[in-house]
Every structure is written in structure tokens, then in C-alpha cells.
Design a protein around this motif. Structure first.
Motif, mmCIF file in Angstrom:
data_model
loop_
_atom_site.group_PDB
_atom_site.id
_atom_site.type_symbol
_atom_site.label_atom_id
_atom_site.label_comp_id
_atom_site.label_asym_id
_atom_site.label_seq_id
_atom_site.Cartn_x
_atom_site.Cartn_y
_atom_site.Cartn_z
ATOM 1 N N PRO A 82 0.806 -1.226 0.000
ATOM 2 C CA PRO A 82 0.000 0.000 0.000
ATOM 3 C C PRO A 82 0.837 1.274 0.000
ATOM 4 O O PRO A 82 0.379 2.312 -0.465
ATOM 5 C CB PRO A 82 -0.840 -0.128 1.280
ATOM 6 N N ALA A 83 2.055 1.215 0.524
ATOM 7 C CA ALA A 83 2.909 2.401 0.531
ATOM 8 C C ALA A 83 3.293 2.795 -0.899
ATOM 9 O O ALA A 83 3.364 3.986 -1.235
ATOM 10 C CB ALA A 83 4.165 2.140 1.360
ATOM 11 N N VAL A 84 3.527 1.797 -1.736
ATOM 12 C CA VAL A 84 3.832 2.077 -3.144
ATOM 13 C C VAL A 84 2.618 2.661 -3.839
ATOM 14 O O VAL A 84 2.718 3.605 -4.633
ATOM 15 C CB VAL A 84 4.313 0.798 -3.857
ATOM 16 N N TYR A 85 1.465 2.102 -3.545
ATOM 17 C CA TYR A 85 0.223 2.600 -4.140
ATOM 18 C C TYR A 85 -0.004 4.060 -3.764
ATOM 19 O O TYR A 85 -0.344 4.895 -4.611
ATOM 20 C CB TYR A 85 -0.943 1.735 -3.663
ATOM 21 N N GLU A 86 0.206 4.395 -2.481
ATOM 22 C CA GLU A 86 0.011 5.775 -2.032
ATOM 23 C C GLU A 86 1.026 6.709 -2.676
ATOM 24 O O GLU A 86 0.682 7.817 -3.119
ATOM 25 C CB GLU A 86 0.129 5.844 -0.513
ATOM 26 N N ALA A 87 2.285 6.276 -2.759
ATOM 27 C CA ALA A 87 3.318 7.110 -3.384
ATOM 28 C C ALA A 87 3.042 7.310 -4.870
ATOM 29 O O ALA A 87 3.303 8.395 -5.419
ATOM 30 C CB ALA A 87 4.696 6.472 -3.175
ATOM 31 N N PHE A 88 2.508 6.284 -5.511
ATOM 32 C CA PHE A 88 2.148 6.387 -6.925
ATOM 33 C C PHE A 88 1.076 7.450 -7.122
ATOM 34 O O PHE A 88 1.167 8.300 -8.023
ATOM 35 C CB PHE A 88 1.652 5.026 -7.423
ATOM 36 N N ASN A 89 0.036 7.422 -6.290
ATOM 37 C CA ASN A 89 -1.038 8.404 -6.411
ATOM 38 C C ASN A 89 -0.538 9.818 -6.136
ATOM 39 O O ASN A 89 -0.960 10.782 -6.789
ATOM 40 C CB ASN A 89 -2.185 8.048 -5.458
ATOM 41 N N GLN A 90 0.361 9.957 -5.158
ATOM 42 C CA GLN A 90 0.914 11.275 -4.856
ATOM 43 C C GLN A 90 1.746 11.803 -6.030
ATOM 44 O O GLN A 90 1.679 12.994 -6.368
ATOM 45 C CB GLN A 90 1.761 11.206 -3.593
ATOM 46 N N LEU A 91 2.498 10.922 -6.650
ATOM 47 C CA LEU A 91 3.294 11.322 -7.809
ATOM 48 C C LEU A 91 2.394 11.715 -8.980
ATOM 49 O O LEU A 91 2.638 12.715 -9.663
ATOM 50 C CB LEU A 91 4.230 10.181 -8.220
ATOM 51 N N ALA A 92 1.333 10.925 -9.207
ATOM 52 C CA ALA A 92 0.409 11.238 -10.298
ATOM 53 C C ALA A 92 -0.266 12.579 -10.069
ATOM 54 O O ALA A 92 -0.402 13.396 -10.987
ATOM 55 C CB ALA A 92 -0.637 10.123 -10.425
ATOM 56 N N ALA A 93 -0.678 12.852 -8.828
ATOM 57 C CA ALA A 93 -1.343 14.121 -8.521
ATOM 58 C C ALA A 93 -0.391 15.299 -8.689
ATOM 59 O O ALA A 93 -0.763 16.352 -9.237
ATOM 60 C CB ALA A 93 -1.895 14.085 -7.103
ATOM 61 N N ALA A 94 0.854 15.132 -8.228
ATOM 62 C CA ALA A 94 1.829 16.213 -8.349
ATOM 63 C C ALA A 94 2.159 16.488 -9.816
ATOM 64 O O ALA A 94 2.267 17.655 -10.231
ATOM 65 C CB ALA A 94 3.102 15.854 -7.578
ATOM 66 N N ALA A 95 2.318 15.441 -10.604
ATOM 67 C CA ALA A 95 2.647 15.610 -12.020
ATOM 68 C C ALA A 95 1.494 16.263 -12.776
ATOM 69 O O ALA A 95 1.707 17.111 -13.653
ATOM 70 C CB ALA A 95 2.995 14.256 -12.634
#
Length: 228
Positions: free
Chosen positions: A39-52
Motif C-alpha cells: 500500500p505504501a507504493v500505491y500511495e506514493a504512486f497516487n501522490q506522484l500522479a497528482a503532483a505531475a
């Protein structure tokens, strides 16, 4: 966008820095992940997508430029499943979008259904687009309309199907007022999406159907199988 509403250069620079930070966090989460569905990877992925995505929008608004990246939305992938291992009930959530591509065809087909209805009285509901839609969706199952949408003057848009698992069946009538609210993404067993954005080129059958439609027009409507 007006000049007054444009983001400042400092805001664009801050958004770029946020992307860099999100990249570092995502890489760190990947390096530390404990399994395929961490889940930590999933959360980091979403944060990266939102920032980009935020950076891409600001860059365009300020400089009329875009990034070379295709940013997937956070909802394009599902979080790890945490629902019951042996579900006792399931819910199937379906959404299909259509465009009314040929209104006259839609009205004509609804009028045929209405004419075959011995109980039809009063003003004809098939004289309006919303009335015709009500008649056709009241007469035919959604799956049949999906398979015969061209006969009804409709053009397919995006569609999605979610299968969710639960411990117990939902109480009858409980969700009817808001059927798609309160869905836990982590209870989704599987999901199937169909969208035009996934299609690079139309296949031969689609090209043939489009050509036939241009040649035939709306004069020769296919007969409807109406059972009463």
C-alpha cells in the motif's frame, strides 16, 4: 485563461519541485516495498500522479506548454484487495455512456414500441428524446441495448464494470437512492474498462459499419423484436 487568473512563475516552479519530491518518495517506497501490492507504493504512486498532473496544468496555464508524460489518474488502478477471502455476496456496478447520434432513428424505434403497446394511452411519449429513451430502456434490457445500440441511434462511449465483494448481502432497498456511493475500492475483486482512449485505430468491422451507415442513412430502419 485571463492574465489575472494565470499562475505565477513561482507557482509553476513550486509545482515542479513537488514533482521532484514525489519522484523521490515513490522510488523510496518501491525500494522498500514488502510485496507486489504494498500500500505504501500505491500511495506514493497516487501522490506522484497528482503532483505531475498539477504541474502539467500550471505549466500549460502559465506558458502554454505541456509535459511529455501521460499521467494516469489515481482511479486508473485499484488498491490492494482487503475484502473477505470467501465472500458471501457481491455487487456488480456498471456504467455505460452513450451519445444520441441519430435522434430520428431513436424516435422512430421508440414509436414502434409504443405503437405495439396495447395499453398505451394519451399523448405519445415517443415524441421527445427523453421520452423515447424512457420507452426503449423500459422495454429492453440494458445488455440488449448495448448490443444493438446502433439500431437505437446511439453511439457507445466509455463503460466500466466493477465487481465488489461483501460479507453479507446488502439490505433490500438500502442503496437505491444513491447506488454508487460508499463503494470501498479495496473491496473490488475485478474491474473492466472500455474507452475510446484505448483505441489507436478503428478495426475493419467498425470502418465497414460506418461506411454502411453513410450509404444507408436513416430511411431503412432495422425491425425491432418487440415481445408483449
Amino acid at each position: 485563461m485571463s492574465d489575472a487568473a494565470q499562475p505565477t512563475a513561482a507557482e509553476v516552479r513550486a509545482a515542479a519541485e513537488a514533482v521532484k519530491t514525489a519522484l523521490d518518495r515513490h522510488l523510496a517506497a518501491v525500494e522498500r516495498r514488502s510485496g507486489e501490492d504494498d500500500p505504501a507504493v500505491y500511495e506514493a504512486f497516487n501522490q506522484l500522479a497528482a503532483a505531475a498532473e498539477a504541474y502539467d496544468e500550471l505549466l500549460y496555464d502559465r506558458y502554454d506548454e505541456v509535459t511529455p508524460f501521460e499521467i494516469p489518474g489515481a482511479d486508473d488502478s485499484l488498491p490492494p484487495y482487503t475484502g473477505p477471502e470467501e465472500p458471501n455476496a457481491l455487487s456488480v456496478l456498471i456504467r455505460r455512456d452513450y451519445a444520441v447520434a441519430q435522434p430520428q432513428r431513436l424516435l422512430a424505434q421508440a414509436q414502434r414500441v409504443e405503437a405495439a403497446d396495447d395499453d398505451s394511452t394519451g399523448a405519445l411519449a415517443s415524441g421527445t428524446i427523453h421520452g423515447a429513451l424512457g420507452i426503449l430502456f423500459g422495454e429492453f434490457e440494458p445488455d440488449e441495448i448495448a448490443s444493438r445500440h446502433k439500431e437505437f441511434g446511439l453511439e457507445e462511449g466509455d463503460s466500466t464494470l466493477w465487481v465488489t465483494a461483501t460479507e453479507e448481502p446488502v439490505e433490500a432497498g438500502e442503496w437505491l437512492e444513491a447506488p454508487f456511493e460508499g463503494v470501498d475500492p479495496q473491496s473490488v475483486v475485478c474491474r473492466f474498462d472500455v474507452s475510446a482512449v484505448f483505441d489507436d485505430e478503428p478495426d475493419d468491422d467498425e470502418l465497414e459499419d460506418d461506411l454502411e451507415g453513410e450509404l444507408d442513412g436513416d430511411e431503412d430502419l432495422e425491425p425491432l423484436d418487440v415481445e408483449r
